[in-house]
Scaffold this motif. Structure first.
Motif, mmCIF file in Angstrom:
data_model
loop_
_atom_site.group_PDB
_atom_site.id
_atom_site.type_symbol
_atom_site.label_atom_id
_atom_site.label_comp_id
_atom_site.label_asym_id
_atom_site.label_seq_id
_atom_site.Cartn_x
_atom_site.Cartn_y
_atom_site.Cartn_z
ATOM 1 N N ASP A 1 0.850 -1.199 0.046
ATOM 2 C CA ASP A 1 -0.113 0.000 0.105
ATOM 3 C C ASP A 1 0.726 1.280 -0.160
ATOM 4 O OD1 ASP A 1 -1.996 -1.849 0.158
ATOM 5 O OD2 ASP A 1 -2.497 -1.340 2.280
ATOM 6 N N ARG A 40 1.096 5.603 -0.572
ATOM 7 C CA ARG A 40 0.402 7.025 -0.201
ATOM 8 C C ARG A 40 1.115 7.767 -1.259
ATOM 9 N NH1 ARG A 40 -2.835 8.342 3.198
ATOM 10 N NH2 ARG A 40 -2.006 6.449 5.028
ATOM 11 N N LEU A 57 -8.140 12.185 -6.181
ATOM 12 C CA LEU A 57 -8.387 11.860 -4.673
ATOM 13 C C LEU A 57 -9.849 11.667 -4.293
ATOM 14 C CD1 LEU A 57 -5.954 14.432 -3.277
ATOM 15 C CD2 LEU A 57 -5.900 11.858 -3.262
ATOM 16 N N GLU A 58 -10.676 12.633 -5.169
ATOM 17 C CA GLU A 58 -12.353 12.722 -4.998
ATOM 18 C C GLU A 58 -12.720 11.149 -5.323
ATOM 19 O OE1 GLU A 58 -16.279 15.050 -6.288
ATOM 20 O OE2 GLU A 58 -14.364 15.583 -6.960
ATOM 21 N N GLY A 80 -11.669 8.677 -3.032
ATOM 22 C CA GLY A 80 -11.755 8.790 -1.557
ATOM 23 C C GLY A 80 -10.723 8.845 -0.665
ATOM 24 N N SER A 81 -9.295 8.647 -1.240
ATOM 25 C CA SER A 81 -8.309 8.413 -0.312
ATOM 26 C C SER A 81 -6.918 8.720 -1.203
ATOM 27 C CB SER A 81 -8.038 7.040 -0.049
ATOM 28 O OG SER A 81 -6.867 6.773 0.642
ATOM 29 N N ASP A 82 -6.028 9.126 -0.443
ATOM 30 C CA ASP A 82 -4.630 9.254 -1.098
ATOM 31 C C ASP A 82 -3.841 7.980 -1.165
ATOM 32 O OD1 ASP A 82 -3.837 9.623 1.386
ATOM 33 O OD2 ASP A 82 -2.695 11.234 1.219
ATOM 34 N N LEU A 83 -4.403 6.794 -0.523
ATOM 35 C CA LEU A 83 -3.811 5.676 -0.346
ATOM 36 C C LEU A 83 -4.145 4.767 -1.515
ATOM 37 C CD1 LEU A 83 -1.917 3.933 1.738
ATOM 38 C CD2 LEU A 83 -4.283 3.077 2.446
ATOM 39 N N ALA A 112 -11.278 -0.780 0.356
ATOM 40 C CA ALA A 112 -10.838 0.399 0.557
ATOM 41 C C ALA A 112 -11.728 1.992 -0.194
ATOM 42 C CB ALA A 112 -9.334 0.628 -0.135
ATOM 43 N N TYR A 113 -11.946 1.286 -1.491
ATOM 44 C CA TYR A 113 -12.837 2.154 -2.331
ATOM 45 C C TYR A 113 -14.098 1.851 -2.907
ATOM 46 C CZ TYR A 113 -7.887 2.388 -3.068
ATOM 47 O OH TYR A 113 -6.353 2.604 -3.024
#
Length: 221
Positions: A103, A105, A114-115, A118-121, A201-202
């Motif tokens: 994983d 970042r 990012l939108e 929903g994450s920068d991971l 995660a998404y």
């Protein structure tokens, strides 16, 4: 490791179908004028890195989309199929290989991406490992040189001796990629585990990805 221990990293699998005509042809083209396992591994790395454009919007939950024979003829792909192809092409040439996952970042992801996530991971980022000189060496073929130039990030170099991992900073000194969690190595793609982790995660990414027309927005300008 002895030959018996390396055997599982040399055999074809359903995803790493290194005995397929497509993978064999890809490997032969990439290494036509190259001799020796280390030099061939390096040549394969650059063939996959730059010969297949990085595009995260090619993500699919279709199992067949991750076979190396499919990736070998693709114009665009993302990190996991590119890693699968790299490892499979190595096996086609008798070089032991496996897949690694982590994983990471992305500190330079665009607001739009990012939108969408929903994450920068980035969960389950994929790379390949070669067994060269009696040890495993990591190679990350995800981002092609043209994409890196566009976003002012040095493209990863690979010499077959040192690990080629994402750089922590870009050319301007901004934070780039940070390794957050190691998900281990595998002789074959752990498809169900990967898909489960991505959905946790998404959510369901495919409808959102297919609705986006922007061309591979990986980093902020």
């Amino acid at each position: 490791m002895d030959l018996a221990e390396l055997d599982e990293f040399l055999r074809p699998t359903w995803f790493l179908d290194c005995d397929s005509p497509e993978v064999r042809a890809f490997a032969q083209r990439a290494t036509a004028r190259v001799e020796g396992p280390r030099a061939r591994a390096v040549a394969l790395f650059y063939a996959v890195r730059d010969g297949i454009r990085y595009d995260p919007y090619t993500f699919s939950s279709d199992r067949s989309a991750y076979r190396s024979s499919r990736a070998a003829t693709a114009e665009r792909s993302f990190c996991v199929p590119k890693a699968v192809l790299l490892a499979s092409a190595a096996r086609a040439l008798g070089i032991a290989s496996r897949l690694g996952f982590a994983d990471v970042r992305n500190h330079l992801a665009t607001p739009k991406f990012l939108e969408l996530l929903g994450s920068d991971l980035f969960v389950f980022h994929g790379y390949a490992e070669f067994y060269l000189g009696s040890r495993w060496v990591k190679a990350t073929p995800a981002f092609d040189a043209a994409l890196c130039e566009r976003f002012d990030v040095a493209p990863l170099a690979f010499d077959g001796v040192s690990d080629a991992l994402f750089q922590p900073f870009d050319n301007r000194g901004r934070k780039h990629m940070e390794y957050v969690a190691d998900r281990g190595t595998h002789a074959d793609l752990p498809f169900d585990e990967m898909l489960r982790a991505l959905r946790e995660a998404y959510g369901n990414l495919e409808p959102r990805l297919s609705a986006v027309e922007e061309d591979a927005p990986l980093h902020a300008d």
